[in-house]
Design a protein around this motif. Structure first.
Motif, mmCIF file in Angstrom:
data_model
loop_
_atom_site.group_PDB
_atom_site.id
_atom_site.type_symbol
_atom_site.label_atom_id
_atom_site.label_comp_id
_atom_site.label_asym_id
_atom_site.label_seq_id
_atom_site.Cartn_x
_atom_site.Cartn_y
_atom_site.Cartn_z
ATOM 1 N N UNK A 611 4.702 65.089 50.722
ATOM 2 C CA UNK A 611 5.302 65.651 49.506
ATOM 3 C C UNK A 611 4.271 66.315 48.607
ATOM 4 N N UNK A 612 4.597 67.551 48.188
ATOM 5 C CA UNK A 612 3.744 68.272 47.251
ATOM 6 C C UNK A 612 2.624 69.064 47.868
ATOM 7 N N UNK A 613 2.317 68.828 49.153
ATOM 8 C CA UNK A 613 1.188 69.525 49.776
ATOM 9 C C UNK A 613 1.611 70.760 50.562
ATOM 10 N N UNK A 614 2.924 70.911 50.827
ATOM 11 C CA UNK A 614 3.391 72.049 51.625
ATOM 12 C C UNK A 614 4.530 72.786 50.929
ATOM 13 N N UNK A 615 4.492 72.829 49.584
ATOM 14 C CA UNK A 615 5.502 73.596 48.859
ATOM 15 C C UNK A 615 4.917 74.833 48.193
ATOM 16 N N UNK A 616 3.627 75.102 48.476
ATOM 17 C CA UNK A 616 2.972 76.295 47.933
ATOM 18 C C UNK A 616 1.791 76.646 48.824
#
Length: 663
Positions: A611-616
Motif C-alpha cells: 500500500x502506498x508504494x505503487x500508486x504513483x
C-alpha cells in the motif's frame, strides 16, 4: 600452620543490644581462635568472646583506632568491624582468609551485604579481567562501589598495615583503603561476603570523599618533573596528523580529508594507523590520496606486538570496536615523529591547523578540549559518574595534540594499556575514559573550537564559521539517514549540511556519484513533463519525484542502482514514508531491507500488496527506454506505472525507505 587473625571491633557508643549481636556473630565464626580487640567506651562491661579491651571515648578518631590496631594486634591478618554491623555467615572469616592466602595476596576486599528495613541487599563487587585491585582502579571503585568506601570489607596483613601507618597520615577509612592498595604487593577482589552493614541515620553507608593527594595515575608527577626540567619540544614545519582506521571507516573518511585539504595553508601528512585493511580498502585510500593536493596519506600498520597491548582489553561495557584504543599505541606506532595531532574520522576541519600544531603544551603530554557535557555538569552542579566533581575537567579524546617524545620517554603506552585492563569493567567510553584517567592533571586544555561537538552547536550561539574543527561525535552520525534512522535537532542541521557539502564535493572529485539531477518545471500534461525531463537528462537510468516530496539521501539510490545492475533488472522500486505536516510526524511500515522480485505482477496487484508504494511514479527507478515507451500512455501516473511494469522483463522492490511524501 594456620594464619592468626585479629578482628578490631569499633564501638562508637552503640547500644548494648547491637554490640552483643555483633560479638555473637564473631563467637559463631568457624575461623579458629581469632583475636578480638574491642575498642569501646564501655568501661564496666566484660565480654567473654573479647580477647582484650581498649577503653576509648565514643568519639575516638579513626586515626587513633588505626594506631591502636597497629600497636596491639598480634594476628598475621587484620580486619575491622563496626559494632553496629555483624558477620552474616558463620564461615565468612574462614572463607575470605582461605581465599586471600590461596591467591598469595596481602589484601582483599569482599562483597558487601546491607540490611535495610529487614531486607538483605547483596552489592556485588566489580569483576575485572584478573580480579585485582590496583592503583589504577581503586579510585573508580571507591566512587562506584560502596564496599570500597570503608574498611570493613577489607582483610589485610598486619605487616601491610604497619607499612601504611609508617608512611601516611590515615584520617579516615577511605584514606586507609586507598593507601593500603598503593602500598600492598597484591590486592584481590574476594568472591565471598564478609560484613553485613546496617545503615542508620547515625551510621550511614559512607559517601566517597575526594582528597587533595589522591592520584589517578603517575602522569601528574611526571609532568611536575618535566616542568621543572629544561625540556624543549620539537615541532616540525609540516603538520602531522594521525587517525585510526578499519575497513568500516574507509567510506566515511572522504569528507574529513577533503575539508582538511581544502582549508590548510601548510602541507599536512596524515598517518593512517590500522590493524588490517583489505586490498580494496588500500586501493581506495591510494585513489583518494591521488586526488588530494596539500595532504599526503601515509599508511602505518600497527605491529602485532603493539596490538597485543590492547587486544585483551574487555570491550563488553563500551560496545565499541577495539580500534578505539589505537590512541594508546600512537607513540609506539609513530616512533619517528616527535609530535602529532590525533583526530577522529567523524570531523570536518574548517581552518588551517597551523596554530593548533604549534601550541605549546607547557610540559604536558597532550593538549585537549573539554567534552561537551562539561557545561551541563557546571550548569546543573551534577557529578560525572566516574570522576565526580573532577568531571568538569573531562575531555573528549577525538582531538589530541600529542607530545610523542615525552609519551615514549615516560612509557605512557604501557601505563595506559595496563590502566585500561584494570578499569575496563567500569568504563563507559572505553579509551576516552582511559585517557581521562591516566592524563588527569597532565594535559593542557585548549580552546573548545578545536573539538566542537554537536552538543555545543545546540546550546551555543557561536557561528559555525568561527569553529576550527566540528566533531560529529555520538551515535547520530552524519552518514546516517536523518529521516528513517535518527532524528536530528533543527539547530544541528546546518552542521550536518556542512559535512554533506564536503562529502558531496569529494564524491564529485572522486567521480563516485552516479546521480544526475534535473529540475523540470511543470508542463500542461504529465506526458509533456516526462518528455521534457527525458530530453534534458542523459542517464541510462531515470527516476522522478514531485518537488513537494523528497528523497532521503543518495545512499538508497546507490543500493537500487547496484541491485538493478547486478541482477540485470529493468525496473526497481523502494518504499515511501509519509510526513504529515499538520502533525509534524513521520509514518511508515517496518522495513526488512530485503529485495523481492515483482516480475510479472501488475500495478493493481502490487498496490494491494504494498500500500502506498505503487500508486504513483515517485520511487521508481527504471531504464530510460522504459520511460520513453511509457510516453505513449502518459495521461496519468497510474497508466505510466502500469506501462513500465508491463514493459519490464525483470523487476523488483526494495523494502527500505527511498523517498518521503509530504501530506
Amino acid at each position: 600452620m594456620a594464619s592468626k587473625l585479629t578482628i578490631v571491633v569499633m564501638d562508637q557508643g552503640v547500644s548494648q543490644a547491637k554490640l552483643t549481636k555483633c560479638l555473637a556473630s564473631l563467637s559463631n565464626q568457624t575461623q579458629p581462635a581469632p583475636e578480638i580487640m574491642l575498642i569501646t567506651p564501655k568501661a564496666t562491661v566484660e565480654f567473654d568472646v573479647v580477647t582484650f579491651k581498649l577503653v576509648q571515648p565514643a568519639t575516638v578518631p579513626f586515626k587513633t583506632v588505626v594506631k591502636l590496631a597497629n600497636q596491639w594486634a598480634t594476628g598475621d591478618y587484620i580486619t575491622f568491624l563496626s559494632a553496629n554491623n555483624f558477620y552474616l555467615k558463620e564461615d565468612a572469616l574462614a572463607t575470605c582468609l582461605t581465599e586471600l592466602t590461596a591467591k598469595q595476596a596481602d589484601m582483599g576486599v569482599a562483597n558487601l551485604v546491607t540490611l535495610v528495613d529487614g531486607t538483605f541487599q547483596f552489592k556485588a563487587n566489580p569483576t575485572n579481567l584478573h580480579g585485582l585491585i590496583t592503583t589504577n582502579n581503586i579510585l573508580p571503585y571507591m566512587r562506584i562501589y560502596e564496599a570500597f568506601r570503608g574498611i570493613e570489607e577489607a582483610l589485610l596483613s598486619r605487616e601491610l598495615l604497619a607499612a601504611v601507618v609508617a608512611e601516611h597520615a590515615v584520617t579516615s577509612e577511605q584514606r586507609l583503603l586507598y593507601f593500603l592498595v598503593h602500598e600492598c604487593q597484591k590486592a584481590v577482589l574476594l568472591t565471598e561476603t564478609l560484613t553485613c552493614f546496617v545503615p542508620t541515620a547515625a551510621h550511614p553507608l559512607p559517601a566517597f570523599q575526594w582528597e587533595a593527594d589522591y592520584e589517578y595515575s603517575n602522569a601528574y608527577r611526571f609532568v611536575q618533573a618535566i616542568q621543572q626540567s629544561d625540556y624543549q619540544p620539537q615541532i616540525d614545519e609540516r603538520i602531522k596528523v594521525t587517525i585510526g582506521l578499519d575497513d568500516g571507516l574507509v567510506p566515511h573518511l572522504e569528507a574529513f580529508l577533503h575539508s582538511l585539504d581544502s582549508n590548510t595553508d601548510t602541507p599536512v601528512d596524515v598517518y593512517i594507523i590500522y590493524a588490517s585493511l583489505t586490498p580494496a580498502s588500500q586501493a581506495r585510500l591510494k585513489y583518494i590520496a591521488s586526488k588530494l593536493e596539500a595532504v599526503k596519506l601515509i599508511l602505518r600498520p600497527a605491529a602485532k606486538a603493539l596490538r597485543q597491548f590492547i587486544e585483551n582489553i574487555p570491550m563488553d561495557k563500551a560496545r565499541l570496536p577495539i580500534g578505539t584504543y589505537f590512541r594508546i599505541i600512537v607513540p609506539e606506532v609513530l616512533r619517528d615523529l616527535p609530535r602529532v595531532i590525533y583526530l577522529d574520522v567523524d570531523m570536518i576541519v574548517q581552518t588551517s591547523l597551523k596554530d593548533l600544531w604549534q601550541t605549546p603544551l607547557e610540559g604536558n603530554f597532550i593538549g585537549i578540549c573539554e567534552e561537551s557535557l562539561v557545561p551541563y555538569y557546571r550548569r546543573t552542579k551534577t557529578a560525572h559518574q566516574l570522576f565526580g566533581q573532577q568531571g568538569t575537567r573531562y575531555f573528549n579524546a577525538g582531538m589530541m595534540v600529542m607530545d610523542l617524545t615525552l609519551m615514549r620517554r615516560y612509557n605512557t603506552t604501557f601505563y595506559s594499556a595496563q590502566l585500561a585492563l584494570d578499569t575496563a569493567d567500569v568504563l563507559k567510553y572505553a579509551d576516552q575514559d582511559v585517557q581521562n584517567l591516566y592524563f588527569y592533571g597532565a594535559n593542557k586544555q585548549l580552546e573548545v573550537g578545536y573539538n566542537y561537538g554537536l552538543e555545543y552547536v545546540q546550546i551555543s550561539d557561536r557561528p559555525l564559521s568561527d569553529v576550527a574543527i566540528i566533531h560529529y561525535y555520538g551515535w547520530k552520525k552524519t552518514w546516517m539517514n536523518m529521516v528513517t534512522e535518527t532524528y536530528m535537532h533543527p539547530s544541528r542541521r546546518p552542521a550536518m549540511h556542512l559535512y554533506r557539502k564536503y562529502h558531496n564535493e569529494m564524491k564529485a572529485i572522486l567521480n563516485d556519484d552516479p546521480l544526475e539531477y534535473q529540475v523540470v518545471s511543470s508542463a500542461a500534461t504529465l506526458s509533456e513533463t516526462l518528455a521534457r525531463g527525458l530530453a534534458q537528462t542523459h542517464g541510462e537510468l531515470v527516476t522522478l519525484i514531485s518537488a513537494r516530496n523528497w528523497f532521503n539521501n543518495n545512499q538508497p539510490f546507490m543500493e537500487l542502482v547496484s541491485y538493478l545492475q547486478t541482477h540485470q533488472l529493468d525496473l526497481i522500486s523502494g518504499m515511501r514514508m509519509r510526513f504529515v505536516t499538520a502533525e509534524g510526524a513521520f509514518y511508515g511500515y517496518p522495513v526488512t531491507k530485503e529485495f523481492t522480485s515483482t516480475t510479472g505482477l501488475t500495478s493493481k496487484v502490487l498496490a494491494t500488496k504494498y500500500p502506498g508504494d505503487y500508486d504513483c511514479l515517485s520511487g521508481m527507478l527504471a531504464k530510460r527506454q522504459l520511460w520513453q515507451e511509457a510516453l505513449q500512455v502518459s495521461e496519468n501516473e497510474q497508466m505510466v506505472l502500469a506501462q513500465l511494469l508491463a514493459a519490464s522483463h525483470q523487476s523488483a522492490t526494495w523494502r527500505d525507505y527511498v523517498w518521503v511524501r509530504k501530506e
